[in-house]
Design an enzyme around this catalytic site. Structure first.
Site, PDB file in Angstrom:
ATOM      1  N   LYS A  38       0.840  -1.210   0.000  1.00 28.86           N
ATOM      2  CA  LYS A  38       0.000   0.000   0.000  1.00 28.86           C
ATOM      3  C   LYS A  38       0.871   1.255   0.000  1.00 28.86           C
ATOM      4  O   LYS A  38       2.079   1.174   0.297  1.00 28.86           O
ATOM      5  CB  LYS A  38      -0.906  -0.024   1.233  1.00 28.86           C
ATOM      6  CG  LYS A  38      -0.168  -0.015   2.568  1.00 28.86           C
ATOM      7  CD  LYS A  38      -1.093  -0.388   3.732  1.00 28.86           C
ATOM      8  CE  LYS A  38      -0.351  -0.375   5.052  1.00 28.86           C
ATOM      9  NZ  LYS A  38      -1.157  -0.967   6.145  1.00 28.86           N
ATOM     10  N   ARG A 136     -10.372  -0.337  14.936  1.00 29.22           N
ATOM     11  CA  ARG A 136     -10.225   0.468  13.724  1.00 29.22           C
ATOM     12  C   ARG A 136     -11.231  -0.031  12.690  1.00 29.22           C
ATOM     13  O   ARG A 136     -12.175   0.646  12.377  1.00 29.22           O
ATOM     14  CB  ARG A 136      -8.777   0.369  13.229  1.00 29.22           C
ATOM     15  CG  ARG A 136      -8.428   1.342  12.159  1.00 29.22           C
ATOM     16  CD  ARG A 136      -6.951   1.344  11.861  1.00 29.22           C
ATOM     17  NE  ARG A 136      -6.501   0.150  11.144  1.00 29.22           N
ATOM     18  CZ  ARG A 136      -5.267   0.010  10.658  1.00 29.22           C
ATOM     19  NH1 ARG A 136      -4.365   0.964  10.820  1.00 29.22           N
ATOM     20  NH2 ARG A 136      -4.918  -1.081  10.016  1.00 29.22           N
ATOM     21  N   TYR A 264      11.980  31.887   5.225  1.00 27.76           N
ATOM     22  CA  TYR A 264      10.697  32.549   5.490  1.00 27.76           C
ATOM     23  C   TYR A 264      10.538  32.926   6.961  1.00 27.76           C
ATOM     24  O   TYR A 264      10.955  32.177   7.853  1.00 27.76           O
ATOM     25  CB  TYR A 264       9.545  31.614   5.098  1.00 27.76           C
ATOM     26  CG  TYR A 264       9.337  31.515   3.604  1.00 27.76           C
ATOM     27  CD1 TYR A 264       9.230  32.655   2.800  1.00 27.76           C
ATOM     28  CD2 TYR A 264       9.233  30.271   2.988  1.00 27.76           C
ATOM     29  CE1 TYR A 264       9.035  32.554   1.429  1.00 27.76           C
ATOM     30  CE2 TYR A 264       9.032  30.158   1.620  1.00 27.76           C
ATOM     31  CZ  TYR A 264       8.935  31.302   0.841  1.00 27.76           C
ATOM     32  OH  TYR A 264       8.732  31.197  -0.507  1.00 27.76           O
ATOM     33  N   MET A 313       8.497  24.960   0.672  1.00 26.05           N
ATOM     34  CA  MET A 313       7.793  23.954  -0.132  1.00 26.05           C
ATOM     35  C   MET A 313       8.770  23.100  -0.943  1.00 26.05           C
ATOM     36  O   MET A 313       8.631  21.877  -1.005  1.00 26.05           O
ATOM     37  CB  MET A 313       6.793  24.631  -1.076  1.00 26.05           C
ATOM     38  CG  MET A 313       5.925  23.640  -1.825  1.00 26.05           C
ATOM     39  SD  MET A 313       4.865  24.407  -3.056  1.00 26.05           S
ATOM     40  CE  MET A 313       3.773  25.356  -2.033  1.00 26.05           C
TER      41      MET A 313
HETATM   42  C1  LIG Z   1      -0.321  -1.934   6.879  1.00 29.41           C
HETATM   43  C2  LIG Z   1      -0.816  -3.229   7.370  1.00 29.41           C
HETATM   44  C3  LIG Z   1       0.060  -4.324   7.539  1.00 29.41           C
HETATM   45  C4  LIG Z   1       1.563  -4.210   7.412  1.00 29.41           C
HETATM   46  O1  LIG Z   1       2.124  -3.789   8.635  1.00 29.41           O
HETATM   47  P1  LIG Z   1       3.712  -3.638   8.841  1.00 29.41           P
HETATM   48  O2  LIG Z   1       3.847  -3.201  10.252  1.00 29.41           O
HETATM   49  O3  LIG Z   1       4.139  -2.576   7.873  1.00 29.41           O
HETATM   50  O4  LIG Z   1       4.319  -4.946   8.538  1.00 29.41           O
HETATM   51  C5  LIG Z   1      -0.489  -5.553   7.870  1.00 29.41           C
HETATM   52  N1  LIG Z   1      -1.823  -5.707   8.051  1.00 29.41           N
HETATM   53  C6  LIG Z   1      -2.688  -4.663   7.931  1.00 29.41           C
HETATM   54  C7  LIG Z   1      -4.147  -4.899   8.181  1.00 29.41           C
HETATM   55  C8  LIG Z   1      -2.219  -3.395   7.604  1.00 29.41           C
HETATM   56  O5  LIG Z   1      -3.085  -2.367   7.510  1.00 29.41           O
END
Ligand SMILES: *Cc1c(COP(=O)(O)O)cnc(C)c1O
Length: 367
Positions: A38, A136, A264, A313
């Site tokens: 991701k 979550r 700045y 920036m």
């Molecule tokens: C992002 C994520 C992972 C990966 O976690 P790491 O700590 O980067 O290995 C695994 N499972 C879920 C559900 C996640 O959202």
């Protein structure tokens, strides 16, 4: 190695192979390996990383959102892809692109079954996500009955896996809580097995779960940060190699006098004769403004140069008064020696945030 001539993010696939093999060495040979790619593969380059992991025979990919999965399919990735955080508006695309949704609530399960039916699917794979303490996303124990009802009255979908996510797998002081999550997950899985025909893939551990809770690896593990070279502890970091290296260059050097200000809002004031170097990387590139005022730094000719004043920036200014350097010299923001995790600590954040913040306008360079 050639020196950087502009801001670049170098990607070391040798390091990725090394990390993959290290994590594989921690799991049983029959435990599947899901690579979490991701957020542009943690800020690196999703297609380059995924293609390389496919050659290493990774079993699964996971992305957060539907569009990330579509990008992988467009790049020719054929390995199964779990979408961790889908929305109903994307269900049709998910099905058409052979992506597999995490289903985390009754609303999603109901709507996905409807979408699968509309797309004339039989036995479309879905992944049931349970909330065991992170609070979550995920079903709770109270939802078991309604889940059972949905699965018993449809042939449009089937449960390919059951999973949950640990809240504090990297924190030794939360070991009791994590053990409780493992127990709860175990119970939920067993309860589901009573009403499901197939034996779904069982998975719980992220990187720190893999490293700290060997008994909870089950059928598959989900690794993100470890693949990119960070193990959330000095012990594990020593076995891993950072995949991404962020480099830049000195654009210009100014000689400033006592009382002169830099940047700045005149946020930095020189107290004596000083040399200030301007580097072409700023908050639009992922160098957060919280790195200003001396919190963040770069390395030039192996010496530390602190950021002075506000992060702009597109630029930062660093103090090079005590460094032998000239315009055009290479600048290291982080690499295998000067780690992103250490830089992260200086601004009270974590390696994940530093890596994923690196903006898309920075050129990716494959090593
Ligand atoms: C992002 C994520 C992972 C990966 O976690 P790491 O700590 O980067 O290995 C695994 N499972 C879920 C559900 C996640 O959202």
């Amino acid at each position: 190695m050639p020196k950087a001539k502009e801001t670049v993010l170098e990607i070391d696939l040798g390091a990725l192979t090394h990390n993959f093999n290290y994590l594989k060495s921690k799991i049983q040979p029959n435990t599947k390996f899901l690579a979490v790619v991701k957020a542009f593969a943690y800020g690196s380059d999703i297609t380059t990383i995924a293609k390389h992991l496919e050659t290493l025979k990774v079993d699964y990919f996971a992305v957060a959102y539907c569009a990330e999965g579509v990008a992988l399919r467009d790049a020719g990735i054929t390995t199964p892809i779990l979408v961790l955080h889908p929305q109903p508006v994307n269900f049709k695309t998910i099905i058409n692109r052979c992506l597999e949704p995490s289903v985390y609530s009754e609303r999603l399960l109901r709507e996905f079954i409807t979408a699968a039916k509309a797309e004339k699917q039989v036995h479309y794979p879905v992944h049931l996500k349970f909330n065991t303490g992170l609070n979550r996303l995920g079903f709770k124990r109270d939802d078991l009955e309604i889940i059972a009802k949905h699965f018993s009255s449809t042939s449009s979908v089937y449960c390919k896996s059951i999973f949950s996510h640990l809240a504090a797998s990297e924190a030794s002081e939360e070991r009791l809580f994590t053990e409780q999550q493992i127990l709860e997950f175990q119970g939920l899985y067993d309860a589901c097995q009573k009403f499901l025909d197939d034996a779904p893939i069982k998975h719980l551990c992220n990187t720190s779960g893999v490293l700290n809770y060997p008994k909870a690896h089950y059928d598959m593990v989900r690794c993100g940060i470890g693949l990119y070279g960070f193990g959330n502890s000095a012990t594990f970091d020593a076995h891993l190699k950072p995949v991404a290296r962020l480099k830049s260059v000195i654009s210009q050097i100014h000689q400033v006098h006592a009382g002169d200000t830099v940047g700045y809002n005149r946020a930095y004031k020189a107290s004596r004769e000083e040399r200030i170097a301007t580097i072409p990387i700023g908050h639009a590139d992922g160098i957060n403004r919280s790195f200003g005022h001396g919190k963040g730094y770069v390395f030039i000719n192996e010496k530390k140069a602190s950021i002075v004043g506000n992060v702009c920036m597109d630029m930062i200014m660093v103090n090079v008064s005590n460094i032998d350097c000239k315009e055009g010299d290479e600048v290291i923001v982080f690499n295998g020696k000067h780690k992103a995790s250490t830089l992260a600590e200086s601004a009270h954040t974590i390696s994940y945030e530093i890596l994923t913040a690196i903006s898309q306008r920075i050129k990716r360079q494959l090593l």
